[in-house]
Design a protein around this motif. Structure first.
Motif, PDB file in Angstrom:
ATOM      1  N   ALA A 148       0.828  -1.204   0.000  1.00  0.00           N
ATOM      2  CA  ALA A 148       0.000   0.000   0.000  1.00  0.00           C
ATOM      3  C   ALA A 148       0.862   1.255   0.000  1.00  0.00           C
ATOM      4  O   ALA A 148       0.503   2.271  -0.604  1.00  0.00           O
ATOM      5  CB  ALA A 148      -0.923  -0.003   1.217  1.00  0.00           C
ATOM      6  N   SER A 149       2.030   1.173   0.666  1.00  0.00           N
ATOM      7  CA  SER A 149       2.909   2.338   0.720  1.00  0.00           C
ATOM      8  C   SER A 149       3.525   2.653  -0.644  1.00  0.00           C
ATOM      9  O   SER A 149       3.932   3.786  -0.900  1.00  0.00           O
ATOM     10  CB  SER A 149       4.009   2.137   1.763  1.00  0.00           C
ATOM     11  N   LEU A 150       3.594   1.631  -1.509  1.00  0.00           N
ATOM     12  CA  LEU A 150       4.054   1.895  -2.878  1.00  0.00           C
ATOM     13  C   LEU A 150       3.063   2.792  -3.603  1.00  0.00           C
ATOM     14  O   LEU A 150       3.455   3.693  -4.346  1.00  0.00           O
ATOM     15  CB  LEU A 150       4.214   0.574  -3.646  1.00  0.00           C
ATOM     16  N   ALA A 151       1.784   2.543  -3.359  1.00  0.00           N
ATOM     17  CA  ALA A 151       0.738   3.309  -4.043  1.00  0.00           C
ATOM     18  C   ALA A 151       0.696   4.757  -3.589  1.00  0.00           C
ATOM     19  O   ALA A 151       0.511   5.666  -4.398  1.00  0.00           O
ATOM     20  CB  ALA A 151      -0.617   2.640  -3.829  1.00  0.00           C
ATOM     21  N   ASP A 152       0.863   4.981  -2.291  1.00  0.00           N
ATOM     22  CA  ASP A 152       0.793   6.371  -1.802  1.00  0.00           C
ATOM     23  C   ASP A 152       2.173   6.995  -1.604  1.00  0.00           C
ATOM     24  O   ASP A 152       2.297   8.061  -0.985  1.00  0.00           O
ATOM     25  CB  ASP A 152      -0.031   6.466  -0.515  1.00  0.00           C
ATOM     26  N   LYS A 153       3.198   6.309  -2.115  1.00  0.00           N
ATOM     27  CA  LYS A 153       4.576   6.844  -2.126  1.00  0.00           C
ATOM     28  C   LYS A 153       5.112   7.127  -0.714  1.00  0.00           C
ATOM     29  O   LYS A 153       5.839   8.095  -0.494  1.00  0.00           O
ATOM     30  CB  LYS A 153       4.649   8.106  -2.990  1.00  0.00           C
ATOM     31  N   THR A 154       4.775   6.267   0.220  1.00  0.00           N
ATOM     32  CA  THR A 154       5.285   6.425   1.590  1.00  0.00           C
ATOM     33  C   THR A 154       6.212   5.274   1.985  1.00  0.00           C
ATOM     34  O   THR A 154       6.467   5.065   3.172  1.00  0.00           O
ATOM     35  CB  THR A 154       4.119   6.499   2.603  1.00  0.00           C
ATOM     36  N   LEU A 155       6.710   4.527   1.000  1.00  0.00           N
ATOM     37  CA  LEU A 155       7.546   3.376   1.308  1.00  0.00           C
ATOM     38  C   LEU A 155       8.771   3.740   2.154  1.00  0.00           C
ATOM     39  O   LEU A 155       9.066   3.035   3.131  1.00  0.00           O
ATOM     40  CB  LEU A 155       7.981   2.670   0.019  1.00  0.00           C
ATOM     41  N   PRO A 156       9.503   4.812   1.849  1.00  0.00           N
ATOM     42  CA  PRO A 156      10.666   5.127   2.697  1.00  0.00           C
ATOM     43  C   PRO A 156      10.299   5.325   4.163  1.00  0.00           C
ATOM     44  O   PRO A 156      11.033   4.866   5.049  1.00  0.00           O
ATOM     45  CB  PRO A 156      11.202   6.427   2.077  1.00  0.00           C
ATOM     46  N   GLN A 157       9.158   5.966   4.428  1.00  0.00           N
ATOM     47  CA  GLN A 157       8.725   6.164   5.814  1.00  0.00           C
ATOM     48  C   GLN A 157       8.374   4.839   6.480  1.00  0.00           C
ATOM     49  O   GLN A 157       8.699   4.620   7.649  1.00  0.00           O
ATOM     50  CB  GLN A 157       7.511   7.099   5.873  1.00  0.00           C
ATOM     51  N   ARG A 158       7.725   3.940   5.734  1.00  0.00           N
ATOM     52  CA  ARG A 158       7.357   2.654   6.317  1.00  0.00           C
ATOM     53  C   ARG A 158       8.599   1.801   6.587  1.00  0.00           C
ATOM     54  O   ARG A 158       8.663   1.095   7.599  1.00  0.00           O
ATOM     55  CB  ARG A 158       6.401   1.888   5.390  1.00  0.00           C
ATOM     56  N   VAL A 159       9.574   1.866   5.700  1.00  0.00           N
ATOM     57  CA  VAL A 159      10.819   1.124   5.925  1.00  0.00           C
ATOM     58  C   VAL A 159      11.503   1.649   7.188  1.00  0.00           C
ATOM     59  O   VAL A 159      11.979   0.859   8.018  1.00  0.00           O
ATOM     60  CB  VAL A 159      11.748   1.229   4.707  1.00  0.00           C
ATOM     61  N   ARG A 160      11.548   2.966   7.356  1.00  0.00           N
ATOM     62  CA  ARG A 160      12.150   3.535   8.569  1.00  0.00           C
ATOM     63  C   ARG A 160      11.378   3.099   9.809  1.00  0.00           C
ATOM     64  O   ARG A 160      11.974   2.809  10.858  1.00  0.00           O
ATOM     65  CB  ARG A 160      12.197   5.055   8.474  1.00  0.00           C
ATOM     66  N   TYR A 161      10.054   3.045   9.702  1.00  0.00           N
ATOM     67  CA  TYR A 161       9.215   2.620  10.833  1.00  0.00           C
ATOM     68  C   TYR A 161       9.564   1.195  11.252  1.00  0.00           C
ATOM     69  O   TYR A 161       9.742   0.908  12.446  1.00  0.00           O
ATOM     70  CB  TYR A 161       7.744   2.725  10.441  1.00  0.00           C
ATOM     71  N   TYR A 162       9.657   0.297  10.291  1.00  0.00           N
ATOM     72  CA  TYR A 162       9.944  -1.102  10.605  1.00  0.00           C
ATOM     73  C   TYR A 162      11.413  -1.339  10.935  1.00  0.00           C
ATOM     74  O   TYR A 162      11.762  -2.409  11.458  1.00  0.00           O
ATOM     75  CB  TYR A 162       9.512  -1.999   9.446  1.00  0.00           C
ATOM     76  N   ALA A 163      12.263  -0.392  10.652  1.00  0.00           N
ATOM     77  CA  ALA A 163      13.684  -0.531  10.988  1.00  0.00           C
ATOM     78  C   ALA A 163      13.964  -0.184  12.445  1.00  0.00           C
ATOM     79  O   ALA A 163      15.007  -0.564  12.978  1.00  0.00           O
ATOM     80  CB  ALA A 163      14.528   0.361  10.076  1.00  0.00           C
ATOM     81  N   ARG A 164      13.037   0.498  13.103  1.00  0.00           N
ATOM     82  CA  ARG A 164      13.300   1.018  14.449  1.00  0.00           C
ATOM     83  C   ARG A 164      13.211   0.010  15.591  1.00  0.00           C
ATOM     84  O   ARG A 164      14.024   0.074  16.521  1.00  0.00           O
ATOM     85  CB  ARG A 164      12.388   2.219  14.737  1.00  0.00           C
ATOM     86  N   PRO A 165      12.226  -0.895  15.622  1.00  0.00           N
ATOM     87  CA  PRO A 165      12.085  -1.771  16.796  1.00  0.00           C
ATOM     88  C   PRO A 165      13.326  -2.611  17.070  1.00  0.00           C
ATOM     89  O   PRO A 165      14.028  -3.022  16.152  1.00  0.00           O
ATOM     90  CB  PRO A 165      10.882  -2.660  16.425  1.00  0.00           C
ATOM     91  N   ASP A 166      13.571  -2.864  18.342  1.00  0.00           N
ATOM     92  CA  ASP A 166      14.712  -3.714  18.710  1.00  0.00           C
ATOM     93  C   ASP A 166      14.519  -5.138  18.192  1.00  0.00           C
ATOM     94  O   ASP A 166      15.493  -5.810  17.847  1.00  0.00           O
ATOM     95  CB  ASP A 166      14.859  -3.749  20.238  1.00  0.00           C
ATOM     96  N   LEU A 167      13.263  -5.593  18.159  1.00  0.00           N
ATOM     97  CA  LEU A 167      12.949  -6.925  17.650  1.00  0.00           C
ATOM     98  C   LEU A 167      11.759  -6.815  16.705  1.00  0.00           C
ATOM     99  O   LEU A 167      10.686  -6.371  17.105  1.00  0.00           O
ATOM    100  CB  LEU A 167      12.615  -7.885  18.793  1.00  0.00           C
ATOM    101  N   MET A 168      11.967  -7.215  15.454  1.00  0.00           N
ATOM    102  CA  MET A 168      10.897  -7.266  14.464  1.00  0.00           C
ATOM    103  C   MET A 168      10.554  -8.729  14.229  1.00  0.00           C
ATOM    104  O   MET A 168      11.411  -9.513  13.813  1.00  0.00           O
ATOM    105  CB  MET A 168      11.350  -6.613  13.158  1.00  0.00           C
ATOM    106  N   ILE A 169       9.304  -9.111  14.521  1.00  0.00           N
ATOM    107  CA  ILE A 169       8.858 -10.484  14.328  1.00  0.00           C
ATOM    108  C   ILE A 169       7.997 -10.546  13.071  1.00  0.00           C
ATOM    109  O   ILE A 169       6.988  -9.851  12.957  1.00  0.00           O
ATOM    110  CB  ILE A 169       8.053 -10.984  15.532  1.00  0.00           C
ATOM    111  N   ILE A 170       8.407 -11.388  12.119  1.00  0.00           N
ATOM    112  CA  ILE A 170       7.627 -11.632  10.901  1.00  0.00           C
ATOM    113  C   ILE A 170       7.143 -13.073  10.978  1.00  0.00           C
ATOM    114  O   ILE A 170       7.930 -14.006  10.837  1.00  0.00           O
ATOM    115  CB  ILE A 170       8.461 -11.399   9.630  1.00  0.00           C
ATOM    116  N   ASP A 171       5.862 -13.237  11.211  1.00  0.00           N
ATOM    117  CA  ASP A 171       5.285 -14.559  11.417  1.00  0.00           C
ATOM    118  C   ASP A 171       4.582 -15.040  10.144  1.00  0.00           C
ATOM    119  O   ASP A 171       4.188 -14.241   9.294  1.00  0.00           O
ATOM    120  CB  ASP A 171       4.274 -14.499  12.573  1.00  0.00           C
ATOM    121  N   GLU A 172       4.460 -16.347  10.010  1.00  0.00           N
ATOM    122  CA  GLU A 172       3.652 -16.978   8.963  1.00  0.00           C
ATOM    123  C   GLU A 172       4.144 -16.690   7.539  1.00  0.00           C
ATOM    124  O   GLU A 172       3.335 -16.607   6.617  1.00  0.00           O
ATOM    125  CB  GLU A 172       2.182 -16.568   9.106  1.00  0.00           C
ATOM    126  N   PHE A 173       5.445 -16.564   7.358  1.00  0.00           N
ATOM    127  CA  PHE A 173       5.951 -16.396   5.996  1.00  0.00           C
ATOM    128  C   PHE A 173       5.750 -17.695   5.235  1.00  0.00           C
ATOM    129  O   PHE A 173       6.239 -18.752   5.628  1.00  0.00           O
ATOM    130  CB  PHE A 173       7.440 -16.032   6.013  1.00  0.00           C
TER     131      PHE A 173
END
Length: 256
Positions: A148-173
């Motif tokens: 969705a961030s590709l569509a509204d051109k906010t991908l860089p902000q979303r990448v920065r958002y997900y880069a911040r947490p000490d632990l990022m859990i990606i479940d159910e890949f």
């Protein structure tokens, strides 16, 4: 009891935003006098409960911000159902958060229904209690947000958002087809997140796709393998096999 010194102390607590009703201070002062408490013991009784309450609120805030699907606990996990699937001592070591401190990644690979999501969310809860910032997303939810961030051109902000947490859990890949059917840029988007976090923060990923099949699973095979290389470099990798809670007869070797 009211004295200029008492009133000044109450004002200090108010300035420091430490909630302390005057009657509570009077009660503690009376107790300290009766029990001849040392200054440190008095301070412990005065500040301890308030510090604990603030810590509890902070943990609760981190848990809410993580957005777990369920509040799973290691204490409620059925270790006896699949005694060989998980090494309990290893999981309890992971619960100390040392791998997060070392910025190491964590990967669970195994068939559905073995308890991987329970364990990873429980580890996330422990990390919140230890003071770490945690973000939990299923692969489908993460990719839907990034797409969705590709569509509204906010991908860089979303990448920065997900880069911040000490632990990022990606479940159910790999648990459904959204990575391929609804998000042709899946490999590209996931690579951005993993690359942004590499050697800076810990990422935990839960998957039922064997490593050798990642290139086939995602539409961009070479980028998928580059993503995998970044993810597993120096990572703790647990290959989970055993009976499924959903189908006790199923094992990892039966997947097609």
């Amino acid at each position: 009891m009211t004295t200029p010194l008492r009133d000044r102390c109450l004002q200090h607590f108010q300035t420091l935003r430490i909630p302390l009703p005057p009657e509570t201070l009077d009660c503690l002062l009376s107790q300290a006098e009766k029990e001849t408490l040392s200054p440190l013991s008095f301070l412990d009784q005065l500040l301890g409960p308030r510090a604990a309450a603030r810590q509890e609120r902070a943990v609760e805030r981190r848990i809410r911000q993580a957005k777990f699907e369920e509040r799973k606990m290691l204490e409620t996990f059925d270790w006896k159902f699949n005694p060989k699937a998980f090494d309990r001592r290893q999981i309890e070591e992971l619960a100390t958060g040392d791998f997060i401190r070392r910025r190491a990644n964590l990967v669970f690979v195994g068939w559905s229904g073995l308890g991987k999501s329970h364990i990873i969310q429980a580890l996330g809860m422990k990390a919140c209690a230890l003071g770490y910032r945690v973000c939990y997303r299923t692969s489908a939810a993460l990719l839907a947000d990034l797409n969705a961030s590709l569509a509204d051109k906010t991908l860089p902000q979303r990448v920065r958002y997900y880069a911040r947490p000490d632990l990022m859990i990606i479940d159910e890949f790999g648990f459904d087809s959204i990575e391929r059917s609804e998000c042709p840029e899946a490999a590209h988007l996931l690579y951005k997140i993993i690359a942004a976090r590499s050697h800076k923060r810990s990422t935990a990923l839960v998957t039922n796709v064997e490593f050798k099949k990642w290139g086939d699973y995602l539409s961009d095979g070479p980028l998928a393998m580059a993503l995998l290389d970044r993810l597993v470099e120096g990572a703790i990798i647990l290959s989970i096999k055993g009976r499924s809670y959903r189908d006790p007869s199923k094992t990892l070797t039966e997947q097609t």
